[in-house]
Design a protein around this motif. Structure first.
Motif, PDB file in Angstrom:
ATOM      1  N   ALA A 193       6.780  -8.560   0.651  1.00 22.51           N
ATOM      2  CA  ALA A 193       6.719  -9.227  -0.657  1.00 22.51           C
ATOM      3  C   ALA A 193       5.433  -8.873  -1.391  1.00 22.51           C
ATOM      4  O   ALA A 193       5.437  -8.661  -2.619  1.00 22.51           O
ATOM      5  CB  ALA A 193       6.830 -10.740  -0.472  1.00 22.51           C
ATOM      6  N   GLN A 194       4.331  -8.795  -0.677  1.00 19.86           N
ATOM      7  CA  GLN A 194       3.064  -8.427  -1.306  1.00 19.86           C
ATOM      8  C   GLN A 194       3.045  -6.953  -1.713  1.00 19.86           C
ATOM      9  O   GLN A 194       2.521  -6.585  -2.774  1.00 19.86           O
ATOM     10  CB  GLN A 194       1.899  -8.741  -0.367  1.00 19.86           C
ATOM     11  N   ARG A 195       3.619  -6.100  -0.893  1.00 24.11           N
ATOM     12  CA  ARG A 195       3.714  -4.681  -1.265  1.00 24.11           C
ATOM     13  C   ARG A 195       4.535  -4.496  -2.533  1.00 24.11           C
ATOM     14  O   ARG A 195       4.157  -3.722  -3.429  1.00 24.11           O
ATOM     15  CB  ARG A 195       4.347  -3.887  -0.130  1.00 24.11           C
ATOM     16  N   VAL A 196       5.653  -5.182  -2.594  1.00 25.30           N
ATOM     17  CA  VAL A 196       6.509  -5.083  -3.774  1.00 25.30           C
ATOM     18  C   VAL A 196       5.771  -5.592  -5.010  1.00 25.30           C
ATOM     19  O   VAL A 196       5.891  -5.024  -6.113  1.00 25.30           O
ATOM     20  CB  VAL A 196       7.820  -5.864  -3.551  1.00 25.30           C
ATOM     21  N   VAL A 222       2.550  -5.434  -5.555  1.00 29.64           N
ATOM     22  CA  VAL A 222       1.592  -4.392  -5.951  1.00 29.64           C
ATOM     23  C   VAL A 222       2.271  -3.359  -6.842  1.00 29.64           C
ATOM     24  O   VAL A 222       1.765  -3.002  -7.928  1.00 29.64           O
ATOM     25  CB  VAL A 222       0.991  -3.723  -4.701  1.00 29.64           C
ATOM     26  N   LEU A 223       3.426  -2.857  -6.419  1.00 28.77           N
ATOM     27  CA  LEU A 223       4.110  -1.819  -7.181  1.00 28.77           C
ATOM     28  C   LEU A 223       4.681  -2.362  -8.495  1.00 28.77           C
ATOM     29  O   LEU A 223       4.695  -1.657  -9.512  1.00 28.77           O
ATOM     30  CB  LEU A 223       5.219  -1.202  -6.331  1.00 28.77           C
ATOM     31  N   ALA A 224       5.130  -3.603  -8.482  1.00 31.02           N
ATOM     32  CA  ALA A 224       5.692  -4.184  -9.705  1.00 31.02           C
ATOM     33  C   ALA A 224       4.610  -4.399 -10.762  1.00 31.02           C
ATOM     34  O   ALA A 224       4.870  -4.239 -11.969  1.00 31.02           O
ATOM     35  CB  ALA A 224       6.383  -5.508  -9.383  1.00 31.02           C
ATOM     36  N   ILE A 225       3.421  -4.759 -10.333  1.00 26.33           N
ATOM     37  CA  ILE A 225       2.343  -5.058 -11.276  1.00 26.33           C
ATOM     38  C   ILE A 225       1.910  -3.799 -12.037  1.00 26.33           C
ATOM     39  O   ILE A 225       1.595  -3.863 -13.228  1.00 26.33           O
ATOM     40  CB  ILE A 225       1.141  -5.694 -10.543  1.00 26.33           C
ATOM     41  N   ILE A 226       1.906  -2.650 -11.363  1.00 18.78           N
ATOM     42  CA  ILE A 226       1.468  -1.429 -12.043  1.00 18.78           C
ATOM     43  C   ILE A 226       2.623  -0.675 -12.689  1.00 18.78           C
ATOM     44  O   ILE A 226       2.402   0.320 -13.397  1.00 18.78           O
ATOM     45  CB  ILE A 226       0.718  -0.492 -11.079  1.00 18.78           C
ATOM     46  N   ASP A 227       3.844  -1.108 -12.466  1.00 22.43           N
ATOM     47  CA  ASP A 227       5.007  -0.413 -13.022  1.00 22.43           C
ATOM     48  C   ASP A 227       4.946  -0.414 -14.554  1.00 22.43           C
ATOM     49  O   ASP A 227       4.696  -1.437 -15.177  1.00 22.43           O
ATOM     50  CB  ASP A 227       6.294  -1.091 -12.554  1.00 22.43           C
ATOM     51  N   GLY A 228       5.169   0.739 -15.138  1.00 22.92           N
ATOM     52  CA  GLY A 228       5.157   0.845 -16.599  1.00 22.92           C
ATOM     53  C   GLY A 228       3.826   1.271 -17.191  1.00 22.92           C
ATOM     54  O   GLY A 228       3.761   1.578 -18.390  1.00 22.92           O
ATOM     55  N   LEU A 229       2.767   1.309 -16.397  1.00 20.66           N
ATOM     56  CA  LEU A 229       1.469   1.762 -16.896  1.00 20.66           C
ATOM     57  C   LEU A 229       1.446   3.292 -16.944  1.00 20.66           C
ATOM     58  O   LEU A 229       1.919   3.963 -16.025  1.00 20.66           O
ATOM     59  CB  LEU A 229       0.345   1.263 -16.002  1.00 20.66           C
ATOM     60  N   ASP A 230       0.859   3.856 -18.000  1.00 22.53           N
ATOM     61  CA  ASP A 230       0.737   5.310 -18.079  1.00 22.53           C
ATOM     62  C   ASP A 230      -0.484   5.772 -17.286  1.00 22.53           C
ATOM     63  O   ASP A 230      -1.239   4.953 -16.729  1.00 22.53           O
ATOM     64  CB  ASP A 230       0.678   5.768 -19.534  1.00 22.53           C
ATOM     65  N   VAL A 231      -0.682   7.090 -17.242  1.00 24.69           N
ATOM     66  CA  VAL A 231      -1.760   7.657 -16.440  1.00 24.69           C
ATOM     67  C   VAL A 231      -3.114   7.144 -16.912  1.00 24.69           C
ATOM     68  O   VAL A 231      -3.999   6.836 -16.096  1.00 24.69           O
ATOM     69  CB  VAL A 231      -1.716   9.200 -16.495  1.00 24.69           C
ATOM     70  N   ALA A 284      -2.311  -9.059  -0.432  1.00 22.90           N
ATOM     71  CA  ALA A 284      -2.236 -10.164  -1.396  1.00 22.90           C
ATOM     72  C   ALA A 284      -3.508 -10.240  -2.244  1.00 22.90           C
ATOM     73  O   ALA A 284      -3.457 -10.486  -3.458  1.00 22.90           O
ATOM     74  CB  ALA A 284      -2.015 -11.481  -0.657  1.00 22.90           C
ATOM     75  N   ARG A 285      -4.646 -10.026  -1.609  1.00 17.37           N
ATOM     76  CA  ARG A 285      -5.921 -10.062  -2.349  1.00 17.37           C
ATOM     77  C   ARG A 285      -5.943  -8.984  -3.436  1.00 17.37           C
ATOM     78  O   ARG A 285      -6.300  -9.248  -4.593  1.00 17.37           O
ATOM     79  CB  ARG A 285      -7.081  -9.855  -1.380  1.00 17.37           C
ATOM     80  N   HIS A 286      -5.549  -7.759  -3.083  1.00 15.34           N
ATOM     81  CA  HIS A 286      -5.592  -6.673  -4.060  1.00 15.34           C
ATOM     82  C   HIS A 286      -4.476  -6.801  -5.094  1.00 15.34           C
ATOM     83  O   HIS A 286      -4.631  -6.333  -6.233  1.00 15.34           O
ATOM     84  CB  HIS A 286      -5.533  -5.332  -3.347  1.00 15.34           C
ATOM     85  N   ALA A 287      -3.365  -7.428  -4.724  1.00 14.48           N
ATOM     86  CA  ALA A 287      -2.341  -7.709  -5.740  1.00 14.48           C
ATOM     87  C   ALA A 287      -2.905  -8.635  -6.813  1.00 14.48           C
ATOM     88  O   ALA A 287      -2.609  -8.484  -8.007  1.00 14.48           O
ATOM     89  CB  ALA A 287      -1.106  -8.337  -5.080  1.00 14.48           C
ATOM     90  N   GLY A 288      -3.737  -9.586  -6.397  1.00 17.84           N
ATOM     91  CA  GLY A 288      -4.401 -10.456  -7.374  1.00 17.84           C
ATOM     92  C   GLY A 288      -5.352  -9.682  -8.271  1.00 17.84           C
ATOM     93  O   GLY A 288      -5.444  -9.944  -9.483  1.00 17.84           O
TER      94      GLY A 288
END
Length: 265
Positions: free
Chosen positions: A119-122, A124-133, A243-247
């Motif tokens: 859940a925490q891995r997902v 992480v990826l969801a939070i950055i999804d859609g960001l450009d380079v 979880a810490r880095h997802a925050g």
């Protein structure tokens, strides 16, 4: 000929303990103490023959759980010698029933740990999804880390804990690990994301094939190395770190484009 006197003594001791428990008003303790006393009386009688001794040990292992044994110790019903040997038996029994000693319960704990880590891995990826380079490589806080660099760092963490610490070695990196400032990366998003997913897959394979009680082969530097001593604690630490880095990524995403509440949780 000694069966009746010894059985009588056992019953009297049990009744004294039950009477004390009833008078202080602990009704729940009374109920399971009554059951335990009956078992104890039975094993006292069985212990009078060699065959009975073997049966007594089997009954004690099956019937005297840690709660009943602890209450007997607290009430003074057991002597110190019996107390410690009984607690050791209860502890051994609990070890067999929690974790690898009982296949189903070990699998259940692994599933729970894996679920929370995933859940925490997902997230992480969801939070950055859609960001450009540009956004992925932009530092929005004074410490200078970038979202993409933090994801690569999490890949290093998965590799470090599940491979280097657990087994003493890891799959070699495709690049030097000192070619960048901490928590940044010169690699493009596609490479970093593939790297992170590959490390997570290797971690999952280790978790699936290794007992949670398996000790680590290498020690992590510092005080954390004293705490993380087996696979169970490796997984718990990775849940904590991810979880810490997802925050951190949550805060960076809000500063970059104002979006919040991303991810499954």
């Amino acid at each position: 000929m000694f069966v009746q006197p010894l059985a009588t003594v056992a019953v009297l001791l049990g009744l004294v303990s039950l009477d004390r428990t009833w008078r202080v008003g602990d009704r729940s303790t009374f109920r399971w103490l009554a059951v335990g006393t009956a078992r104890w009386c039975a094993t006292a009688v069985l212990a009078l023959t060699p065959e009975g001794t073997r049966r007594q040990r089997r009954l004690l292992d099956q019937g005297l759980g840690p709660a009943f044994m602890s209450e007997c110790c607290r009430s003074g019903l057991l002597s110190s010698d019996i107390r410690w040997s009984g607690l050791r038996r209860a502890s051994d029994r609990d070890h067999r029933l929690t974790g690898e000693g009982m296949h189903g319960m070990g699998d259940e704990e692994k599933s729970a740990l894996s679920m929370f880590l995933e859940a925490q891995r997902v997230s992480v990826l969801a939070i950055i999804d859609g960001l450009d380079v540009t956004a992925l490589t932009t530092a929005v806080l004074p410490s200078g880390w970038t979202p993409l660099g933090l994801v690569e760092h999490l890949g290093y963490a998965e590799r470090h804990w599940f491979q280097e610490i657990m087994f003493g070695s890891a799959v070699p990196l495709a690049w030097p690990d000192d070619d960048h400032a901490p928590l940044t990366t010169p690699r493009p998003p596609s490479v970093v994301l593939d790297f992170y997913r590959a490390q997570c897959e290797r971690s999952d394979a280790v978790l699936a094939a290794t007992p949670l009680s398996a000790p680590v082969r290498e020690r992590h530097p510092g005080s954390l190395g004293d705490e993380v001593t087996d696979l169970r604690r490796v997984v718990l630490h990775m849940i904590e770190e991810t979880a810490r880095h997802a925050g951190h990524l949550d805060a960076a995403r809000e500063l970059l484009d104002g979006k919040t509440g991303l991810g499954p949780r």
